[in-house]
Design an enzyme around this catalytic site. Structure first.
Site, PDB file in Angstrom:
ATOM      1  N   ASN A  10       0.872  -1.178   0.000  1.00  0.00           N
ATOM      2  CA  ASN A  10       0.000   0.000   0.000  1.00  0.00           C
ATOM      3  C   ASN A  10       0.904   1.221   0.000  1.00  0.00           C
ATOM      4  OD1 ASN A  10      -1.796   2.044   0.452  1.00  0.00           O
ATOM      5  ND2 ASN A  10      -2.454   1.354   2.483  1.00  0.00           N
ATOM      6  N   TRP A  11       1.004   1.846  -1.158  1.00  0.00           N
ATOM      7  CA  TRP A  11       1.943   2.975  -1.289  1.00  0.00           C
ATOM      8  C   TRP A  11       1.369   4.268  -0.703  1.00  0.00           C
ATOM      9  CZ3 TRP A  11       4.242   2.289  -6.966  1.00  0.00           C
ATOM     10  CH2 TRP A  11       4.910   1.054  -7.015  1.00  0.00           C
ATOM     11  N   LYS A  12       0.112   4.215  -0.274  1.00  0.00           N
ATOM     12  CA  LYS A  12      -0.552   5.381   0.335  1.00  0.00           C
ATOM     13  C   LYS A  12      -0.383   6.621  -0.564  1.00  0.00           C
ATOM     14  CE  LYS A  12      -0.139   3.130   4.774  1.00  0.00           C
ATOM     15  NZ  LYS A  12      -0.046   3.208   6.223  1.00  0.00           N
ATOM     16  N   HIS A  95      -9.474   1.163   4.756  1.00  0.00           N
ATOM     17  CA  HIS A  95      -8.205   1.324   5.478  1.00  0.00           C
ATOM     18  C   HIS A  95      -8.433   2.247   6.682  1.00  0.00           C
ATOM     19  CE1 HIS A  95      -4.099   2.411   6.458  1.00  0.00           C
ATOM     20  NE2 HIS A  95      -3.736   1.335   5.806  1.00  0.00           N
ATOM     21  N   GLU A  97      -6.810   4.584   7.827  1.00  0.00           N
ATOM     22  CA  GLU A  97      -6.579   6.012   7.579  1.00  0.00           C
ATOM     23  C   GLU A  97      -7.819   6.662   6.950  1.00  0.00           C
ATOM     24  OE1 GLU A  97      -2.888   5.429   5.504  1.00  0.00           O
ATOM     25  OE2 GLU A  97      -1.972   4.826   7.394  1.00  0.00           O
ATOM     26  N   GLU A 167      -5.313  -5.003  10.328  1.00  0.00           N
ATOM     27  CA  GLU A 167      -4.296  -3.981  10.573  1.00  0.00           C
ATOM     28  C   GLU A 167      -4.638  -3.228  11.860  1.00  0.00           C
ATOM     29  OE1 GLU A 167      -2.201  -2.750   6.644  1.00  0.00           O
ATOM     30  OE2 GLU A 167      -3.910  -1.450   7.002  1.00  0.00           O
ATOM     31  N   GLY A 173       2.686   1.997  10.921  1.00  0.00           N
ATOM     32  CA  GLY A 173       3.701   3.048  10.846  1.00  0.00           C
ATOM     33  C   GLY A 173       4.361   3.377  12.170  1.00  0.00           C
ATOM     34  N   SER A 214       3.647  -2.370  10.455  1.00  0.00           N
ATOM     35  CA  SER A 214       5.076  -2.425  10.772  1.00  0.00           C
ATOM     36  C   SER A 214       5.726  -3.752  10.398  1.00  0.00           C
ATOM     37  CB  SER A 214       5.304  -2.107  12.255  1.00  0.00           C
ATOM     38  OG  SER A 214       4.885  -0.790  12.553  1.00  0.00           O
ATOM     39  N   GLY A 235       3.048  -1.149   4.361  1.00  0.00           N
ATOM     40  CA  GLY A 235       3.106   0.289   4.124  1.00  0.00           C
ATOM     41  C   GLY A 235       4.531   0.718   3.810  1.00  0.00           C
TER      42      GLY A 235
HETATM   43  P1  13P Z   1       3.201   0.123   7.775  1.00  0.00           P
HETATM   44  O1  13P Z   1       3.691  -1.164   7.146  1.00  0.00           O
HETATM   45  O2  13P Z   1       3.985   1.318   7.343  1.00  0.00           O
HETATM   46  O3  13P Z   1       3.061  -0.007   9.243  1.00  0.00           O
HETATM   47  O4  13P Z   1       1.722   0.389   7.192  1.00  0.00           O
HETATM   48  C1  13P Z   1       0.798  -0.624   7.198  1.00  0.00           C
HETATM   49  C2  13P Z   1      -0.390  -0.203   6.419  1.00  0.00           C
HETATM   50  O5  13P Z   1      -1.120   0.700   6.803  1.00  0.00           O
HETATM   51  C3  13P Z   1      -0.641  -0.888   5.146  1.00  0.00           C
HETATM   52  O6  13P Z   1      -1.930  -0.614   4.679  1.00  0.00           O
END
Ligand code: 13P
Length: 254
Positions: A10-12, A95, A97, A167, A173, A214, A235
């Site tokens: 997930n490149w966000k 997600h 977020e 998640e 993160g 993470s 992420g």
């Molecule tokens: P991280 O791997 O940076 O913790 O992010 C996870 C994430 O939100 C993937 O959708």
């Protein structure tokens, strides 16, 4: 039943078209021959075409990070599921977020999920509890509510096509990954058992359930050893060729 593992990046809100194409090409060069792990790259909307172009004809797959519930109309700034067909195979939905910053509800996730299925795409539905909910011992309740909410009025045939990603919000993160035992418990004893209750043993056995939060090349093996974890939604570690492809290789056992 053996489920094909997934490493989904997930490149966000990172990497515009030019940079996204470079990363996709680099990954293709590095792990484009790996066929035992499904590699899914999920760039921002504006980079979907470039990434799709870069990996065309390969085993790599592309996913979007969201889709609107309606097929078209006066929804400024939105992108619908039918518009994504031909560009992606997967769509990340719900997600944390988006739940946090865009106030997406379980009902909205459910409406989007139906739209994505209708468009012939595969939803990657994200669920997970916040730190406060975790500390209050509400993980099972929250995850159950989110899965049930997302899957409302979804048939068993469609449910078997889904990917679900657990998640925990506090692990995203933060560098504080859930332990493999905790992740396995939620993926296996909560989500997979819920799928068996809502549908049947076949749906529970075929649905791929990912862990996200993470993950990195150093800890991915411990998750992949867990019987009910079928991969990761990644992420930060998905934004660099070296870390992402290392995770693909570890998962492939190569
Ligand atoms: P991280 O791997 O940076 O913790 O992010 C996870 C994430 O939100 C993937 O959708």
């Amino acid at each position: 039943m053996s489920r094909v593992p997934i490493m989904a990046g997930n490149w966000k809100m990172n990497l515009g078209p030019a940079d996204a194409a470079v990363l996709a090409r680099d990954i293709l060069q590095e792990t484009g021959q790996v066929t035992t792990v499904e590699q899914i790259l999920c760039p921002p909307f504006v980079s979907l075409y470039a990434v799709n172009d870069a990996i065309r004809g390969s085993v790599l797959r592309v996913g979007a990070q969201n889709a609107h519930a309606e097929p078209d109309g006066a929804f400024t700034g939105e992108v619908s599921a039918p518009m994504l067909t031909g560009l992606v195979d997967y769509v990340i939905l719900g997600h944390s977020e988006r739940r946090q910053f865009c106030h997406e509800t379980d009902d909205e996730v459910n409406a989007k999920l139906h739209a994505v299925l209708e468009a012939g795409l595969v939803p990657i539905v994200c669920v997970g509890e916040s730190l406060e909910e975790n500390q209050a011992g509400q993980t099972s309740e929250v995850v159950t509510r989110q899965v049930q909410g997302a899957l409302a009025n979804v048939t068993g045939a469609d449910a078997g096509r889904l990917v679900i990603a657990y998640e925990p919000v506090w692990a995203i993160g933060s560098g504080l990954a859930a332990t493999p035992d905790v992740a396995e418990e939620v993926c296996g004893e909560i989500i997979r058992i819920l799928l068996a209750d809502l549908y049947d043993g076949t749906v529970a056995e075929t649905t791929r359930i990912l862990y996200g939060g993470s993950t990195n090349p150093g800890n991915i093996a411990s998750y992949m050893e867990s019987p009910d974890i079928d991969g990761a939604l990644i992420g930060g570690s998905a934004l660099k060729k070296d870390t992402y492809t290392a995770m693909v290789r570890v998962t492939a056992g190569a």
